[in-house]
Design a protein around this motif. Sequence first.
Motif, PDB file in Angstrom:
ATOM      1  N   VAL A  53     -18.230   9.032 -25.703  1.00 11.19           N
ATOM      2  CA  VAL A  53     -16.851   9.377 -26.068  1.00 11.19           C
ATOM      3  C   VAL A  53     -15.879   8.244 -25.765  1.00 11.19           C
ATOM      4  CG1 VAL A  53     -17.207  11.862 -25.808  1.00 11.19           C
ATOM      5  CG2 VAL A  53     -16.492  10.498 -23.829  1.00 11.19           C
ATOM      6  N   GLY A  54     -16.375   7.128 -25.232  1.00 14.20           N
ATOM      7  CA  GLY A  54     -15.499   6.000 -24.953  1.00 14.20           C
ATOM      8  C   GLY A  54     -14.480   6.320 -23.866  1.00 14.20           C
ATOM      9  N   ALA A  55     -13.213   6.089 -24.158  1.00  7.91           N
ATOM     10  CA  ALA A  55     -12.145   6.288 -23.174  1.00  7.91           C
ATOM     11  C   ALA A  55     -11.582   7.707 -23.190  1.00  7.91           C
ATOM     12  CB  ALA A  55     -11.016   5.294 -23.433  1.00  7.91           C
ATOM     13  N   GLU A  56     -12.227   8.613 -23.900  1.00 11.85           N
ATOM     14  CA  GLU A  56     -11.685   9.976 -24.018  1.00 11.85           C
ATOM     15  C   GLU A  56     -11.541  10.647 -22.658  1.00 11.85           C
ATOM     16  OE1 GLU A  56     -13.319  14.205 -25.684  1.00 11.85           O
ATOM     17  OE2 GLU A  56     -13.524  12.466 -27.026  1.00 11.85           O
ATOM     18  N   ASN A  57     -12.521  10.483 -21.777  1.00  9.81           N
ATOM     19  CA  ASN A  57     -12.441  11.098 -20.452  1.00  9.81           C
ATOM     20  C   ASN A  57     -11.265  10.543 -19.644  1.00  9.81           C
ATOM     21  OD1 ASN A  57     -14.613  12.870 -20.709  1.00  9.81           O
ATOM     22  ND2 ASN A  57     -16.094  11.335 -20.035  1.00  9.81           N
ATOM     23  N   TYR A  58     -10.986   9.255 -19.816  1.00  3.17           N
ATOM     24  CA  TYR A  58      -9.880   8.643 -19.071  1.00  3.17           C
ATOM     25  C   TYR A  58      -8.533   9.109 -19.618  1.00  3.17           C
ATOM     26  CZ  TYR A  58     -13.373   5.662 -16.919  1.00  3.17           C
ATOM     27  OH  TYR A  58     -14.452   5.213 -16.216  1.00  3.17           O
ATOM     28  N   VAL A  59      -8.426   9.230 -20.930  1.00  2.00           N
ATOM     29  CA  VAL A  59      -7.197   9.782 -21.520  1.00  2.00           C
ATOM     30  C   VAL A  59      -6.985  11.211 -21.036  1.00  2.00           C
ATOM     31  CG1 VAL A  59      -6.080  10.434 -23.679  1.00  2.00           C
ATOM     32  CG2 VAL A  59      -7.360   8.278 -23.537  1.00  2.00           C
ATOM     33  N   ARG A  60      -8.068  11.969 -21.007  1.00  3.02           N
ATOM     34  CA  ARG A  60      -7.980  13.340 -20.510  1.00  3.02           C
ATOM     35  C   ARG A  60      -7.561  13.371 -19.044  1.00  3.02           C
ATOM     36  NH1 ARG A  60     -13.254  17.274 -19.793  1.00  3.02           N
ATOM     37  NH2 ARG A  60     -12.185  19.002 -18.709  1.00  3.02           N
ATOM     38  N   ALA A  61      -8.099  12.432 -18.236  1.00  2.63           N
ATOM     39  CA  ALA A  61      -7.777  12.408 -16.799  1.00  2.63           C
ATOM     40  C   ALA A  61      -6.293  12.153 -16.573  1.00  2.63           C
ATOM     41  CB  ALA A  61      -8.616  11.346 -16.099  1.00  2.63           C
ATOM     42  N   PHE A  62      -5.741  11.175 -17.289  1.00  6.31           N
ATOM     43  CA  PHE A  62      -4.337  10.821 -17.059  1.00  6.31           C
ATOM     44  C   PHE A  62      -3.365  11.800 -17.729  1.00  6.31           C
ATOM     45  CE2 PHE A  62      -6.217   6.637 -16.057  1.00  6.31           C
ATOM     46  CZ  PHE A  62      -5.598   6.438 -14.827  1.00  6.31           C
ATOM     47  N   THR A  63      -3.892  12.805 -18.403  1.00  4.44           N
ATOM     48  CA  THR A  63      -3.044  13.879 -18.928  1.00  4.44           C
ATOM     49  C   THR A  63      -3.440  15.228 -18.328  1.00  4.44           C
ATOM     50  OG1 THR A  63      -4.541  14.129 -20.840  1.00  4.44           O
ATOM     51  CG2 THR A  63      -2.625  12.686 -21.107  1.00  4.44           C
ATOM     52  N   ASP A  64      -4.327  15.211 -17.339  1.00  8.65           N
ATOM     53  CA  ASP A  64      -4.808  16.434 -16.705  1.00  8.65           C
ATOM     54  C   ASP A  64      -3.800  16.890 -15.659  1.00  8.65           C
ATOM     55  OD1 ASP A  64      -6.117  18.445 -15.365  1.00  8.65           O
ATOM     56  OD2 ASP A  64      -8.054  17.415 -15.321  1.00  8.65           O
ATOM     57  N   PRO A  65      -3.188  18.064 -15.823  1.00  5.27           N
ATOM     58  CA  PRO A  65      -2.204  18.533 -14.841  1.00  5.27           C
ATOM     59  C   PRO A  65      -2.783  18.682 -13.439  1.00  5.27           C
ATOM     60  CG  PRO A  65      -2.104  19.840 -16.859  1.00  5.27           C
ATOM     61  CD  PRO A  65      -3.328  18.992 -16.959  1.00  5.27           C
ATOM     62  N   ALA A  66      -4.055  19.052 -13.344  1.00  5.83           N
ATOM     63  CA  ALA A  66      -4.674  19.215 -12.026  1.00  5.83           C
ATOM     64  C   ALA A  66      -4.772  17.867 -11.309  1.00  5.83           C
ATOM     65  CB  ALA A  66      -6.057  19.848 -12.170  1.00  5.83           C
ATOM     66  N   PHE A  67      -5.228  16.842 -12.011  1.00  5.75           N
ATOM     67  CA  PHE A  67      -5.340  15.514 -11.413  1.00  5.75           C
ATOM     68  C   PHE A  67      -3.967  14.943 -11.077  1.00  5.75           C
ATOM     69  CE2 PHE A  67      -5.364  10.857 -12.216  1.00  5.75           C
ATOM     70  CZ  PHE A  67      -6.107  10.475 -11.111  1.00  5.75           C
ATOM     71  N   LEU A  68      -3.042  15.018 -12.008  1.00  4.24           N
ATOM     72  CA  LEU A  68      -1.700  14.477 -11.774  1.00  4.24           C
ATOM     73  C   LEU A  68      -0.987  15.248 -10.666  1.00  4.24           C
ATOM     74  CD1 LEU A  68      -0.547  13.844 -15.458  1.00  4.24           C
ATOM     75  CD2 LEU A  68      -1.476  12.203 -13.820  1.00  4.24           C
ATOM     76  N   GLY A  69      -1.209  16.566 -10.605  1.00  2.94           N
ATOM     77  CA  GLY A  69      -0.600  17.355  -9.542  1.00  2.94           C
ATOM     78  C   GLY A  69      -1.144  16.962  -8.182  1.00  2.94           C
ATOM     79  N   GLY A  70      -2.461  16.671  -8.094  1.00  4.56           N
ATOM     80  CA  GLY A  70      -3.035  16.220  -6.835  1.00  4.56           C
ATOM     81  C   GLY A  70      -2.487  14.872  -6.405  1.00  4.56           C
TER      82      GLY A  70
END
Length: 296
Positions: A53-70
């Motif tokens: 999926v290439g960078a899809e997981n990283y794009v998802r991470a930096f838009t993930d409310p759980a990760f950003l909230g942590g």
Amino acid sequence: MAARERRRRQLIIPYLFLLPFLVLFLLFLVLPLGYALGISVFADRLVGGTVFVGAENYVRAFTDPAFLGGVRRLLVYGVFQVPIMLGFALVLALVLDSGVTWFRTLFRLGFFLPYAVPSVVAALIWGYLYGQDFGPFAQLAGYLGLPAPDFLSENWILPSIANIVTWEFTGYNMIILYAALQAVPGELRDAGAVDGAKGWQIALYIKIPLILPALFLTVVFSIIGTLQLFNEPQLLQPLAPGAIGQAFSPNLYAYSLAFTNQQYEYSAAISFALGAVVVVCSYVFMLVTNRGEARG
């Protein structure tokens, strides 16, 4: 030929001594990081299995409310925890360096001793002390007829964890600052004393400015440690399930994704995303301090 052989040996022998470390470094750091980076660009699909999926997981991470909230939670935590911890460490280092205390070696060992306690053990000890049903604070409140303090509530969980980490790492940072203070030339202290400066003035205007590089180093270490917080919330989670969720900190979130939800690929991406946040925060701090020193 003899001289050439001697030079060859001089070049090879240092690497032979380094070889055990290099092998362990490769096996237990470089290869795991490479493997984690490799799986972070894949994802499991219900149809098709594991796909690239290439960078899809990283794009998802930096838009993930759980990760950003942590990340946001730990930045708030670090804003008040790091200055308090380093403030205590600096004061203790200055007190030891001043020579006004007796048995300096004993005091230095006593201040440093909490760092020698593993963080897992420290979290378990403080978890017992914080216990609302069985801890000493709860027992004391019961004797006084007062409600037991809920140190593990949602409102108090960050200060409670900050207290544990401060207890653990104040002595470690004190040793770094104390070592830097020992390198301050005695002539400068004597000159300040001759000019009539008091002890606190010598500390404030002579000692502290000269150990700023060491102080900045402890800040960088503390930023890295803050964003990597894991042991304390993970061990306190059973005692405070309402206050500590699976995404309380980014490391705890990555752990939960991998070992609870079996999302190993996305967990690896979260880990590398956290590493990027750590690098950015450390770089921004160093850039700001370097500019401040240049202006000064």
